[in-house]
Design an enzyme around this catalytic site. Structure first.
Site, mmCIF file in Angstrom:
data_model
loop_
_atom_site.group_PDB
_atom_site.id
_atom_site.type_symbol
_atom_site.label_atom_id
_atom_site.label_comp_id
_atom_site.label_asym_id
_atom_site.label_seq_id
_atom_site.Cartn_x
_atom_site.Cartn_y
_atom_site.Cartn_z
ATOM 1 N N TYR A 92 0.783 -1.103 0.130
ATOM 2 C CA TYR A 92 0.063 -0.088 0.075
ATOM 3 C C TYR A 92 0.959 1.245 0.013
ATOM 4 O O TYR A 92 0.671 2.154 -0.567
ATOM 5 C CB TYR A 92 -1.075 -0.136 1.441
ATOM 6 C CG TYR A 92 -2.007 1.126 1.363
ATOM 7 C CD1 TYR A 92 -1.567 2.407 1.919
ATOM 8 C CD2 TYR A 92 -3.252 1.031 0.683
ATOM 9 C CE1 TYR A 92 -2.367 3.524 1.871
ATOM 10 C CE2 TYR A 92 -4.184 2.172 0.614
ATOM 11 C CZ TYR A 92 -3.653 3.286 1.411
ATOM 12 O OH TYR A 92 -4.456 4.431 1.383
ATOM 13 N N LYS A 142 -25.004 4.805 20.810
ATOM 14 C CA LYS A 142 -24.470 6.174 20.920
ATOM 15 C C LYS A 142 -23.084 6.527 21.050
ATOM 16 O O LYS A 142 -22.784 6.286 22.341
ATOM 17 C CB LYS A 142 -25.514 6.844 22.184
ATOM 18 C CG LYS A 142 -25.352 8.576 22.074
ATOM 19 C CD LYS A 142 -26.449 9.092 23.055
ATOM 20 C CE LYS A 142 -26.322 10.646 22.882
ATOM 21 N NZ LYS A 142 -24.996 11.225 22.979
ATOM 22 N N CYS A 179 6.811 2.965 55.836
ATOM 23 C CA CYS A 179 5.658 2.179 55.453
ATOM 24 C C CYS A 179 4.521 2.473 56.498
ATOM 25 O O CYS A 179 4.968 2.562 57.767
ATOM 26 C CB CYS A 179 6.016 0.713 55.522
ATOM 27 S SG CYS A 179 4.410 -0.381 55.476
ATOM 28 N N CYS A 209 3.864 -0.814 59.199
ATOM 29 C CA CYS A 209 4.858 -1.211 60.045
ATOM 30 C C CYS A 209 6.120 -0.338 60.432
ATOM 31 O O CYS A 209 6.764 -0.434 61.055
ATOM 32 C CB CYS A 209 5.285 -2.647 59.406
ATOM 33 S SG CYS A 209 6.629 -2.381 58.065
ATOM 34 N N CYS A 234 6.235 -6.875 58.117
ATOM 35 C CA CYS A 234 5.162 -5.981 57.678
ATOM 36 C C CYS A 234 3.805 -6.517 57.945
ATOM 37 O O CYS A 234 3.624 -7.582 57.081
ATOM 38 C CB CYS A 234 5.258 -5.384 56.402
ATOM 39 S SG CYS A 234 4.177 -4.224 56.163
HETATM 40 S S1 IVH Z 1 -28.837 11.014 15.651
HETATM 41 C C1 IVH Z 1 -31.426 14.347 14.402
HETATM 42 N N1 IVH Z 1 -27.454 8.703 16.199
HETATM 43 O O1 IVH Z 1 -25.232 12.181 20.069
HETATM 44 C C2 IVH Z 1 -30.932 13.186 15.256
HETATM 45 N N2 IVH Z 1 -26.634 10.630 17.309
HETATM 46 O O2 IVH Z 1 -27.495 14.871 20.367
HETATM 47 C C3 IVH Z 1 -29.294 13.374 15.380
HETATM 48 N N3 IVH Z 1 -24.631 10.678 18.375
HETATM 49 O O3 IVH Z 1 -23.996 14.913 19.255
HETATM 50 C C4 IVH Z 1 -28.488 12.664 16.104
HETATM 51 N N4 IVH Z 1 -24.373 8.432 18.199
HETATM 52 O O4 IVH Z 1 -23.209 13.253 17.701
HETATM 53 C C5 IVH Z 1 -27.595 10.000 16.529
HETATM 54 N N5 IVH Z 1 -26.372 6.678 16.748
HETATM 55 C C6 IVH Z 1 -26.361 7.964 16.701
HETATM 56 C C7 IVH Z 1 -25.565 8.799 17.639
HETATM 57 C C8 IVH Z 1 -25.753 10.312 17.704
HETATM 58 C C9 IVH Z 1 -23.626 9.390 18.748
HETATM 59 C C10 IVH Z 1 -24.302 11.909 19.097
HETATM 60 C C11 IVH Z 1 -24.842 12.731 18.014
HETATM 61 C C12 IVH Z 1 -25.007 14.232 19.074
HETATM 62 C C13 IVH Z 1 -25.576 13.451 20.102
HETATM 63 C C14 IVH Z 1 -27.097 13.501 19.922
#
Ligand code: IVH
Length: 691
Positions: free
Chosen positions: A38, A123, A425, A428, A449
């Protein structure tokens, strides 16, 4: 110099190839070519572009190296605002049910109506980014900012290998804004911080470590020097979209995510379609149970109505969609205050500073103390009594103080003195010393100790060592505090009368303990060796020593040279074993234990014929017809081979079974010998017949 059509053709071909391999490597995790190849293609393209600057394009893979240092970031107005999502505050399952109830009410659905279909996503804990693709080429990347106006971070984002500079496949809209999260994997974060610490130790100014992967990712994206941003290992997941020319080409959120994946964007494999509230609850629970095994931090899950027409009908309240919600997990980091810094003495005499904290609920439990590791760490973080600190507890890992929160501007709350490690320590009173090149102070009191004595007894008694049934922490405390047990052999000298005289000790429990002690006398050499608590001698080393020498006396009398003959024993371990047995009091302990009746079977070590596969590295892939992976691994290791997880030029053999994947391809590409189970058995046949 004007470029000949052949140069243009080669440049096009190289870009195509590099885009393809970057996708295999960064997104699919299945590279098809070695890294060196690569790099070679990459350099060839770089050279051609340098000779023919007029042929450079904004989406060329060479853009990934990052450009000039910026003065500041240009502002970008989002054509479709980047919204946030409502957080369901209820951490329990009812959070998912409350969301479903709201959605059903808004859509006017009654009890008899079918369940609503959702997409459940992770999330990710990073930084929201919008990527703008025009005709498949990445033209701009922007942070969220205030949702209306963000910052142009295109240069930095281009350095993230997982983000395609060009999309591939059919049906890509002429304008496509992809929304997602830039994050840093935990292992990348640890490695990067380790490097930062080394730089600081070498005297580098302006370098710092990062508090957590999220901050590190956010800091890297907003780094004005793309050369530095490139060195920060970032990753990306797409989860949504902004502007799409010609409107949405799909009917559901899930289809759109699949399309994004098909065009080359990384989309999480953890995403699920869930029907109704109970499947959301199950998703929240399943991911919650695996949260700490994921390679990156998440702070919750996100539920979205799958049907895009329904999303549209639900619309928005202020700046949050009604069709999505974030359902959080207990935070793994919290703020609290330091009430004291105590020093704890471990089994080997190691002194560990521990912050006593105002109780705080973090990572699902109430935490009242957190490790500060060692003196350097306390001083580096400058943790003092009275400080507000970030405490982190993830999974079963011991809670730790991540760092001090600076006081608000203009405020100067009272702080304790700079931490100093005690020179004696705390248990002890013996001198505590820090050896040259070591991070830890150690109590020199040894078994004198009380703290070390208790820990040493617990170590000796544990299931994987002497397995003394009924001898736990409380009882060890009692035995040591009552002065009944000072050394390991004292354990075997306690009589029923001594024991019954202890508080809360009935005759029955005393008899059980004595029976447990009696039973433990018949043991094995590795267990006994491990139980002695020699520094650096864990279970595996104890096993190796026993196998190599066969007899305890041979180990006790071995010089470091002889000890170094044992596989995996290096100079530090050899020195530690030698020093341990050079101490007359340790030899005395061993003699007395034997005199008390502790025994094991000894043997003459086999005259070491060199193992048939010593020095060979073998990789297993796919399913073998009769041997499980573990069985094959055990057999190979017994024959002296090292079993590795990935194929490289250094691999000696690849053993491939049914459904072997990319490892087999790579082996063939590198021209390595590939064997099936029969071949494996032939290979092993040179060793003492394992079958
Ligand atoms: S949806 C309109 N999906 O969480 C919907 N947000 O306020 C917009 N985030 O800062 C967000 N994982 O960056 C969505 N699977 C996910 C997410 C996600 C992380 C974060 C996003 C935002 C906050 C939501």
């Amino acid at each position: 110099m004007t470029a000949s059509p052949r140069v243009q053709e080669r440049i096009d071909a190289l870009r195509e190839l590099l885009h393809h391999h970057a996708h295999r490597y960064y997104v699919l995790d299945e590279p098809e070519i070695p890294d060196a190849e690569y790099d070679r293609l990459f350099r060839e393209l770089q050279d051609l572009e340098a000779q023919h600057p007029e042929l450079a394009t904004p989406d060329s893979p060479t853009r990934r190296v990052g450009g000039a240092v910026l003065e500041g970031f240009a502002k970008v107005r989002h054509r479709v605002p980047m919204l946030s999502i409502r957080t369901e505050t209820d951490i329990e399952a009812s959070g998912a049910r409350a969301f479903d109830t709201r959605v059903r009410r808004e859509l006017g659905l009654g009890e008899g109506d079918p369940p609503v279909e959702y997409v459940a996503e992770l999330k990710f804990d990073g930084l929201a980014i919008s990527l703008r693709y025009e005709h498949g080429a990445l033209v701009q990347a922007a942070t969220r900012g205030d949702g209306e106006v963000g910052e142009d971070v295109t240069q930095n984002i281009c350095t993230i290998g997982q983000i395609p500079l060009r999309l591939h496949g059919a049906g890509i809209p002429a304008v496509l804004e992809v929304r997602g999260e830039v994050y840093m994997r935990r292992d990348d974060f640890e490695r990067m911080n380790e490097r930062q610490r080394e730089k600081i130790a070498q005297g580098a100014k302006n370098e710092k470590t990062f508090v957590n992967p999220r901050n590190a990712a956010a800091g890297a994206v907003r780094q004005l020097d793309p050369g530095i941003a490139r060195q920060r290992p970032l990753s990306f997941f797409a989860y949504g979209w902004g502007e799409i020319e010609g409107g949405l080409p799909f009917a559901t959120q899930y289809e759109l995510l699949e399309a994004l994946r098909g065009w080359g964007l990384p989309v999480s494999r953890e995403t699920r379609v869930a029907s109704g509230a109970e499947e959301l609850v199950a998703f929240h629970q399943q991911i919650g149970a695996r949260r700490d095994q994921l390679p990156y931090d998440i702070d919750g899950v996100v539920y979205k109505v799958n049907d895009l027409a329904l999303q549209n009908r639900l619309g928005f309240v202020t700046r949050e969609p009604r069709w999505a919600v974030a359902h959080k997990y207990p935070a793994q980091e919290q703020l609290t205050t330091v009430e004291a810094i105590d020093v704890y003495v471990g089994r080997t005499g190691k002194l560990t500073p521990v912050a006593r904290l105002a109780p705080v609920f973090v990572g699902g439990v109430t935490v009242t103390n957190a490790t500060l590791h060692n003196e350097d760490e306390v001083l580096r973080k400058d943790v003092r009594v009275g400080d507000t600190v970030i405490v982190r507890r993830a999974g079963d890992v011991i809670p730790e103080v991540v760092g001090v929160v600076p006081a608000a501007p203009g405020e100067s709350p009272p702080r304790g003195d700079v931490f100093a490690m005690p020179r004696h320590c705390p248990v002890c009173g013996s001198e505590a010393v820090r050896e040259e090149g070591e991070a830890d102070y150690r109590c020199t009191g040894g078994l004198f100790c009380g703290a070390q004595r208790k820990q040493a007894l617990l170590h000796f008694a544990q299931r994987r060592a002497m397995d003394i049934e009924g001898l736990g922490e409380k009882l060890v405390d009692q035995l040591v505090d009552a002065g009944l047990v000072k050394t390991l052999p004292d354990l075997y000298r306690m009589g029923l009368a001594n024991l019954v005289a202890l508080e809360r000790m009935g005759e029955k429990s005393a008899q059980n303990l004595l029976a447990g002690l009696e039973q433990s006398k018949r043991t094995t050499l590795p267990r006994f060796l491990f139980g002695l608590g020699i520094r650096h001698v864990g279970e595996a080393t104890a096993r190796d020593l026993a196998k190599h020498f066969g007899k305890l006396d041979a180990i006790m009398d071995a010089g470091t040279e002889q000890l170094l003959q044992v596989p995996d024993v290096g100079p530090i371990v050899a020195e530690s074993i030698h020093t341990f047995f050079a101490q007359p009091h340790n030899r005395e302990v061993v003699e007395q234990l034997r005199a008390c009746g502790v025994h094991w079977e000894e043997f003459e070590p086999a005259v070491q014929a060199p193992l048939p596969l010593a020095g060979k590295t073998v990789v297993l892939t796919g399913t073998l017809p009769t041997l499980s992976r573990d069985e094959a691994k055990d057999l190979l290791e017994a024959a002296g081979a090292k079993v590795a997880g990935s194929v490289s030029k250094k691999t000696s053999y690849v053993i491939a079974g049914a459904e072997a994947g990319s490892k087999l391809d790579k082996a063939q590409e590198l021209g390595l010998p590939v064997l099936d189970e029969k071949g494996l058995r032939q290979l092993l046949a040179g060793s003492a017949d394992p079958f």
